[in-house]
Structure formats: C-alpha cells, structure tokens
Design a protein around this motif. Structure first.
Motif, PDB file in Angstrom:
ATOM      1  N   ASP A 154      -7.047  -1.430  20.520  1.00 49.83           N
ATOM      2  CA  ASP A 154      -7.968  -0.351  20.847  1.00 49.83           C
ATOM      3  C   ASP A 154      -9.387  -0.825  20.592  1.00 49.83           C
ATOM      4  O   ASP A 154      -9.871  -0.790  19.481  1.00 49.83           O
ATOM      5  CB  ASP A 154      -7.653   0.881  19.997  1.00 49.83           C
ATOM      6  CG  ASP A 154      -8.340   2.109  20.514  1.00 49.83           C
ATOM      7  OD1 ASP A 154      -8.658   2.145  21.714  1.00 49.83           O
ATOM      8  OD2 ASP A 154      -8.582   3.034  19.719  1.00 49.83           O
ATOM      9  N   ARG A 160      -1.576  -2.052  17.008  1.00 51.82           N
ATOM     10  CA  ARG A 160      -1.656  -3.513  17.009  1.00 51.82           C
ATOM     11  C   ARG A 160      -0.485  -4.098  17.774  1.00 51.82           C
ATOM     12  O   ARG A 160       0.584  -3.500  17.826  1.00 51.82           O
ATOM     13  CB  ARG A 160      -1.602  -4.055  15.585  1.00 51.82           C
ATOM     14  CG  ARG A 160      -2.789  -3.695  14.737  1.00 51.82           C
ATOM     15  CD  ARG A 160      -2.621  -4.234  13.344  1.00 51.82           C
ATOM     16  NE  ARG A 160      -3.784  -3.924  12.526  1.00 51.82           N
ATOM     17  CZ  ARG A 160      -3.784  -3.959  11.216  1.00 51.82           C
ATOM     18  NH1 ARG A 160      -2.696  -4.290  10.559  1.00 51.82           N
ATOM     19  NH2 ARG A 160      -4.879  -3.666  10.545  1.00 51.82           N
ATOM     20  N   LEU A 193      -1.327   5.104   8.601  1.00 51.72           N
ATOM     21  CA  LEU A 193      -1.088   3.682   8.366  1.00 51.72           C
ATOM     22  C   LEU A 193      -2.365   2.892   8.078  1.00 51.72           C
ATOM     23  O   LEU A 193      -2.296   1.741   7.652  1.00 51.72           O
ATOM     24  CB  LEU A 193      -0.358   3.072   9.567  1.00 51.72           C
ATOM     25  CG  LEU A 193       0.949   3.774   9.955  1.00 51.72           C
ATOM     26  CD1 LEU A 193       1.608   3.059  11.126  1.00 51.72           C
ATOM     27  CD2 LEU A 193       1.905   3.854   8.770  1.00 51.72           C
ATOM     28  N   GLY A 194      -3.528   3.494   8.344  1.00 50.38           N
ATOM     29  CA  GLY A 194      -4.788   2.837   8.011  1.00 50.38           C
ATOM     30  C   GLY A 194      -5.280   1.821   9.020  1.00 50.38           C
ATOM     31  O   GLY A 194      -6.179   1.038   8.729  1.00 50.38           O
ATOM     32  N   HIS A 195      -4.679   1.812  10.207  1.00 51.23           N
ATOM     33  CA  HIS A 195      -5.130   0.891  11.250  1.00 51.23           C
ATOM     34  C   HIS A 195      -4.773   1.465  12.618  1.00 51.23           C
ATOM     35  O   HIS A 195      -3.922   2.340  12.738  1.00 51.23           O
ATOM     36  CB  HIS A 195      -4.525  -0.509  11.078  1.00 51.23           C
ATOM     37  CG  HIS A 195      -3.026  -0.524  11.128  1.00 51.23           C
ATOM     38  ND1 HIS A 195      -2.300  -0.475  12.298  1.00 51.23           N
ATOM     39  CD2 HIS A 195      -2.103  -0.564  10.126  1.00 51.23           C
ATOM     40  CE1 HIS A 195      -1.007  -0.497  12.028  1.00 51.23           C
ATOM     41  NE2 HIS A 195      -0.867  -0.547  10.712  1.00 51.23           N
ATOM     42  N   ALA A 196      -5.441   0.943  13.643  1.00 48.22           N
ATOM     43  CA  ALA A 196      -5.154   1.352  15.021  1.00 48.22           C
ATOM     44  C   ALA A 196      -3.914   0.608  15.513  1.00 48.22           C
ATOM     45  O   ALA A 196      -3.344  -0.216  14.793  1.00 48.22           O
ATOM     46  CB  ALA A 196      -6.357   1.035  15.907  1.00 48.22           C
ATOM     47  N   GLN A 250      -1.530 -10.506  14.557  1.00 45.72           N
ATOM     48  CA  GLN A 250      -1.599  -9.269  15.325  1.00 45.72           C
ATOM     49  C   GLN A 250      -3.053  -8.934  15.630  1.00 45.72           C
ATOM     50  O   GLN A 250      -3.946  -9.233  14.835  1.00 45.72           O
ATOM     51  CB  GLN A 250      -0.954  -8.114  14.565  1.00 45.72           C
ATOM     52  CG  GLN A 250       0.536  -8.271  14.399  1.00 45.72           C
ATOM     53  CD  GLN A 250       1.178  -6.998  13.894  1.00 45.72           C
ATOM     54  OE1 GLN A 250       0.580  -6.223  13.171  1.00 45.72           O
ATOM     55  NE2 GLN A 250       2.418  -6.786  14.288  1.00 45.72           N
ATOM     56  N   ARG A 297      -1.247   9.035  17.078  1.00 50.72           N
ATOM     57  CA  ARG A 297      -2.594   8.471  17.009  1.00 50.72           C
ATOM     58  C   ARG A 297      -3.594   9.583  16.754  1.00 50.72           C
ATOM     59  O   ARG A 297      -3.500  10.661  17.332  1.00 50.72           O
ATOM     60  CB  ARG A 297      -2.916   7.778  18.334  1.00 50.72           C
ATOM     61  CG  ARG A 297      -4.293   7.152  18.388  1.00 50.72           C
ATOM     62  CD  ARG A 297      -4.466   6.386  19.676  1.00 50.72           C
ATOM     63  NE  ARG A 297      -4.390   7.251  20.825  1.00 50.72           N
ATOM     64  CZ  ARG A 297      -5.438   7.640  21.546  1.00 50.72           C
ATOM     65  NH1 ARG A 297      -6.642   7.243  21.237  1.00 50.72           N
ATOM     66  NH2 ARG A 297      -5.283   8.422  22.584  1.00 50.72           N
ATOM     67  N   ASN A 314      -8.486   7.130  15.943  1.00 50.25           N
ATOM     68  CA  ASN A 314      -7.586   6.150  16.570  1.00 50.25           C
ATOM     69  C   ASN A 314      -6.592   5.510  15.610  1.00 50.25           C
ATOM     70  O   ASN A 314      -5.792   4.678  16.032  1.00 50.25           O
ATOM     71  CB  ASN A 314      -8.354   5.056  17.320  1.00 50.25           C
ATOM     72  CG  ASN A 314      -8.784   5.511  18.694  1.00 50.25           C
ATOM     73  OD1 ASN A 314      -8.208   6.431  19.263  1.00 50.25           O
ATOM     74  ND2 ASN A 314      -9.813   4.891  19.228  1.00 50.25           N
ATOM     75  N   ASP A 315      -6.627   5.861  14.317  1.00 48.17           N
ATOM     76  CA  ASP A 315      -5.631   5.330  13.388  1.00 48.17           C
ATOM     77  C   ASP A 315      -4.238   5.803  13.777  1.00 48.17           C
ATOM     78  O   ASP A 315      -4.064   6.885  14.357  1.00 48.17           O
ATOM     79  CB  ASP A 315      -5.910   5.810  11.959  1.00 48.17           C
ATOM     80  CG  ASP A 315      -6.856   4.890  11.210  1.00 48.17           C
ATOM     81  OD1 ASP A 315      -7.321   3.897  11.800  1.00 48.17           O
ATOM     82  OD2 ASP A 315      -7.128   5.182  10.030  1.00 48.17           O
ATOM     83  N   ASP A 337      -5.725  -5.724  17.079  1.00 46.70           N
ATOM     84  CA  ASP A 337      -5.910  -4.317  17.444  1.00 46.70           C
ATOM     85  C   ASP A 337      -6.076  -4.257  18.951  1.00 46.70           C
ATOM     86  O   ASP A 337      -6.804  -5.064  19.533  1.00 46.70           O
ATOM     87  CB  ASP A 337      -7.161  -3.739  16.781  1.00 46.70           C
ATOM     88  CG  ASP A 337      -6.973  -3.495  15.293  1.00 46.70           C
ATOM     89  OD1 ASP A 337      -5.831  -3.598  14.825  1.00 46.70           O
ATOM     90  OD2 ASP A 337      -7.964  -3.217  14.613  1.00 46.70           O
ATOM     91  N   GLN A 357       0.847  -1.192   0.000  1.00 40.79           N
ATOM     92  CA  GLN A 357       0.000   0.000   0.000  1.00 40.79           C
ATOM     93  C   GLN A 357       0.883   1.243   0.000  1.00 40.79           C
ATOM     94  O   GLN A 357       1.838   1.327   0.753  1.00 40.79           O
ATOM     95  CB  GLN A 357      -0.892  -0.014   1.244  1.00 40.79           C
ATOM     96  CG  GLN A 357      -1.763   1.212   1.370  1.00 40.79           C
ATOM     97  CD  GLN A 357      -2.513   1.215   2.693  1.00 40.79           C
ATOM     98  OE1 GLN A 357      -2.291   0.386   3.548  1.00 40.79           O
ATOM     99  NE2 GLN A 357      -3.391   2.179   2.851  1.00 40.79           N
TER     100      GLN A 357
END
Length: 197
Positions: free
Chosen positions: A122, A88, A83-86, A118, A54, A38-39, A120, A3
């Motif tokens: 959160d 991990r 990064l597109g995610h919370a 992995q 964050r 939260n990403d 998340d 990505q």
C-alpha cells in the motif's frame, strides 16, 4: 521479541462489509493506540469466524474496518487485534511457480516463505509522467489477443468469464504459449483447478 496484540471488543456497528470498533487509546488522533490508517487487523468472533480487515477510517475513538471476508456470520461479540502494519507480500525469487491466496499466503504445499523479505503493497500511486512506456510485444499465439488486444511487456490484460466458461484452459494456454519469462495470474471469484505441466 514477540509483540502482544491488544484485543478490542467494543463493536459499535456492522454495516455491509464495514465493522466499527471503539479504541479508547485513539483519543481523537490517527495513529494513537498503535492504530494507523490502512493497518491490518485480525477480526475474530466466538463462532469461529476469522478474517483480515483494513483500517479505512479513524474518527475520534472509533476505527472503521473493511472486513475482507465480508461480515456475514459476524456478531457484535467480535473483536479486533491490530497487526501494526499495512498489507505485505513476500518479494523474492522463491515466489516463482507458487500459488497464493488473496492475502498473499501460499495455497500450495511448497516451502515456507516466512523468512523471505516482505514489502508493503500500500504505497503512493505511480506518477504516469515518469513511467517508461512499454514497447516489447508479448506474443501469446492466441489470435484474439495478439491481433485485437496485443500485450506488451509489464501490461495487464483483463479476462472476464461467466459460470461454465472454460477460462482455465484459456489461462493455461496463455501461461504455456506466452513469449515471456514470467507470467503472473491474479483472479477474483475463481474456482481454481490447479494445472500441473
């Protein structure tokens, strides 16, 4: 397929540990432009400063980011890549006996964990009305803990210290003597001297 992360460099404000950056794609909606509450974001500055951050707030075309390493040394020439995610963490039996940084990356020279599953971290808070009450006492053989602050299975115990106090020895005693299969230590502001047993 890798990505490509878009770099946003329109820094609006830096106050305390919060960096505010403009994201035109937001268009007034949370989650627009691939950014969500939260990403995680990677903050980079031309001076070499790098830190994770964050998303703590989304407002129109602006995202507020809590910079984990603090903003000291950060300039308005900084940029953010989301990064597109919370946050991990690795969750497998391979983490047993390992030492990690606050962001979940290994500090020791053990095997690579990048292929391990992995999770998340959160998520919603635990509903205390459905929790199983812990009942099994964990004996540490440290009288001040066993008598005055007895530990039970799955319980946390805070240990506070000031500069110069021998907390490493106390933590080592708990780790060696505790009547438990797994002991997890987490610390804030500690200078660690790894103890090899």
């Amino acid at each position: 397929m890798a990505q490509t992360l878009v770099r946003y460099s329109d820094v609006l404000e830096i106050v305390g540990d919060i960096l505010k950056v403009r994201i035109p794609e937001l268009g007034g909606q949370a989650g627009g432009g691939g950014v969500a509450f939260n990403d995680l974001a990677l903050i980079e500055d031309p001076s070499g400063f790098r830190s994770l951050a964050r998303v703590t707030r989304l407002d129109r075309d602006m995202a507020s980011l809590q910079v984990f390493s603090g903003t000291k040394g950060l300039s308005n020439r900084a940029s953010a890549r989301f990064l597109g995610h919370a946050m991990r963490v690795t969750y497998s039996s391979n983490i047993l006996g390992r030492v990690f940084r606050g962001d979940g990356k290994p500090l020791d020279s053990g095997p690579d964990l990048s292929q391990d599953p992995q999770l998340d971290i959160d998520g919603p808070s635990v509903n205390p009305t459905r929790r199983h009450l812990a009942a099994k006492m964990i004996r540490t053989n440290i009288p001040m803990i066993d008598v005055f602050n007895a530990l039970v299975e799955s319980q946390k115990i805070p240990i506070f210290s000031v500069a110069g106090e021998p907390y490493n020895e106390l933590l080592a005693r708990i780790g060696i003597q505790a009547d438990a299969d797994i002991v997890v230590f987490g610390g804030l502001g500690l200078i660690l001297s790894l103890i090899h047993i």
